[in-house]
Design a protein around this motif. Sequence first.
Motif, mmCIF file in Angstrom:
data_model
loop_
_atom_site.group_PDB
_atom_site.id
_atom_site.type_symbol
_atom_site.label_atom_id
_atom_site.label_comp_id
_atom_site.label_asym_id
_atom_site.label_seq_id
_atom_site.Cartn_x
_atom_site.Cartn_y
_atom_site.Cartn_z
ATOM 1 N N GLU A 124 -31.257 68.629 50.773
ATOM 2 C CA GLU A 124 -30.797 68.288 49.431
ATOM 3 C C GLU A 124 -29.484 68.986 49.090
ATOM 4 O O GLU A 124 -28.701 68.497 48.275
ATOM 5 N N ALA A 125 -29.253 70.139 49.717
ATOM 6 C CA ALA A 125 -28.057 70.913 49.407
ATOM 7 C C ALA A 125 -26.841 70.487 50.220
ATOM 8 O O ALA A 125 -25.710 70.849 49.874
ATOM 9 N N VAL A 126 -27.050 69.725 51.272
ATOM 10 C CA VAL A 126 -25.928 69.399 52.162
ATOM 11 C C VAL A 126 -25.536 67.929 52.139
ATOM 12 O O VAL A 126 -24.452 67.577 52.604
ATOM 13 N N ILE A 127 -26.379 67.064 51.603
ATOM 14 C CA ILE A 127 -26.062 65.626 51.591
ATOM 15 C C ILE A 127 -25.186 65.292 50.391
ATOM 16 O O ILE A 127 -25.541 65.571 49.251
ATOM 17 N N HIS A 128 -24.040 64.693 50.656
ATOM 18 C CA HIS A 128 -23.124 64.241 49.609
ATOM 19 C C HIS A 128 -23.327 62.741 49.401
ATOM 20 O O HIS A 128 -23.315 61.965 50.362
ATOM 21 N N HIS A 129 -23.491 62.331 48.151
ATOM 22 C CA HIS A 129 -23.678 60.922 47.810
ATOM 23 C C HIS A 129 -22.358 60.390 47.247
ATOM 24 O O HIS A 129 -21.986 60.709 46.124
ATOM 25 N N LEU A 130 -21.645 59.598 48.029
ATOM 26 C CA LEU A 130 -20.337 59.112 47.625
ATOM 27 C C LEU A 130 -20.444 57.839 46.800
ATOM 28 O O LEU A 130 -21.427 57.103 46.874
ATOM 29 N N GLU A 131 -19.408 57.568 46.051
ATOM 30 C CA GLU A 131 -19.408 56.415 45.144
ATOM 31 C C GLU A 131 -19.333 55.090 45.881
ATOM 32 O O GLU A 131 -19.634 54.044 45.307
ATOM 33 N N ASN A 132 -18.939 55.108 47.142
ATOM 34 C CA ASN A 132 -18.900 53.868 47.919
ATOM 35 C C ASN A 132 -20.246 53.549 48.551
ATOM 36 O O ASN A 132 -20.360 52.620 49.340
ATOM 37 N N GLY A 133 -21.284 54.324 48.208
ATOM 38 C CA GLY A 133 -22.633 54.059 48.700
ATOM 39 C C GLY A 133 -23.001 54.807 49.969
ATOM 40 O O GLY A 133 -24.130 54.710 50.448
ATOM 41 N N LEU A 134 -22.056 55.564 50.508
ATOM 42 C CA LEU A 134 -22.271 56.277 51.761
ATOM 43 C C LEU A 134 -22.771 57.696 51.488
ATOM 44 O O LEU A 134 -22.243 58.392 50.622
ATOM 45 N N ASP A 135 -23.804 58.116 52.209
ATOM 46 C CA ASP A 135 -24.250 59.503 52.185
ATOM 47 C C ASP A 135 -23.667 60.227 53.390
ATOM 48 O O ASP A 135 -23.567 59.653 54.482
ATOM 49 N N VAL A 136 -23.287 61.504 53.180
ATOM 50 C CA VAL A 136 -22.592 62.245 54.236
ATOM 51 C C VAL A 136 -23.156 63.657 54.348
ATOM 52 O O VAL A 136 -23.367 64.337 53.345
ATOM 53 N N ILE A 137 -23.387 64.084 55.583
ATOM 54 C CA ILE A 137 -23.674 65.488 55.875
ATOM 55 C C ILE A 137 -22.479 66.039 56.651
ATOM 56 O O ILE A 137 -22.218 65.611 57.781
ATOM 57 N N PRO A 138 -21.712 66.969 56.078
ATOM 58 C CA PRO A 138 -20.589 67.556 56.807
ATOM 59 C C PRO A 138 -21.075 68.477 57.911
ATOM 60 O O PRO A 138 -22.280 68.752 58.033
ATOM 61 N N ALA A 139 -20.154 68.984 58.698
ATOM 62 C CA ALA A 139 -20.517 69.801 59.855
ATOM 63 C C ALA A 139 -21.053 71.169 59.464
ATOM 64 O O ALA A 139 -21.890 71.740 60.164
ATOM 65 N N GLY A 140 -20.560 71.718 58.359
ATOM 66 C CA GLY A 140 -20.962 73.065 57.977
ATOM 67 C C GLY A 140 -20.099 74.110 58.670
ATOM 68 O O GLY A 140 -19.031 73.815 59.207
#
Length: 267
Positions: A124-140
Amino acid sequence: MSIFTNYFNDKKKRRKTDKMDIGKEKYILRDTSPFHVTEAYKMLRTNIMFSIPDEKCRKIMISSPNQHEGKSITSINLGIVFAQNNAKVLLIDCDLRLPTIAKKLEISSVPGLSNMLIGLSEKEAVIHHLENGLDVIPAGEIPPNPSELLGSAKMKTLIQGLEEDYDYIILDTPPVNVVSDSLNLLSMVSGVALVIRCNVANQESVDTAVNKLKLTGAKIFGFVVTGADSIQKRYYKKNGYGKEYSYGYGYGYDSAVQKKETEKRKT
């Protein structure tokens, strides 16, 4: 084995959103992207959908033979077109050595995948919910042992858990010929698409990458050719891999050229 071709035009104006400008990084798909660019990615989406039709969650690895071939942009844009098709899509930056997804999308890179794998962060702390509908987990944070982390049981468990929430999981991975990180993930995915940039990759580097993937038993969806000139005619040609064929798509006409041709036909 199909070849999916995309090529770009960076002269269009950029569209801004409230939280982030998904068009600020050139070549990222947006509403004003040229028709032929959008259609190339939609064609790639369709080919992948038919390549793995029966899985509840399709897990797609994107890699390249070497650096600077466009794999991260391809990963982002493929995720966007899947999201546009009302699919639930997660993009994971698995390049724990030289990550670029967070920078390209203007999101925080930490915490991310590496933090999850060592137990410092929850999803929950690492998933970004973008406005284009895409969810992203960065590398960290960049770890000292990226290859071991990606090939770990924790990574496999993580992917299995994420499968419950998504229709597609796209893994942007390091170049196959540079490090072995990508090979450690192959048992966790449905297949891999190789991104090959014109005037960067050569036949030897492509053959080396393909052979490495085949040795692991990986399913190779095909190639995404970036940096190509506009292709004005559809063509078929037998390639160097037995009975497999290459496909080119004729969506490369410039809009000004199309207008001239239309005017000629009217006269």
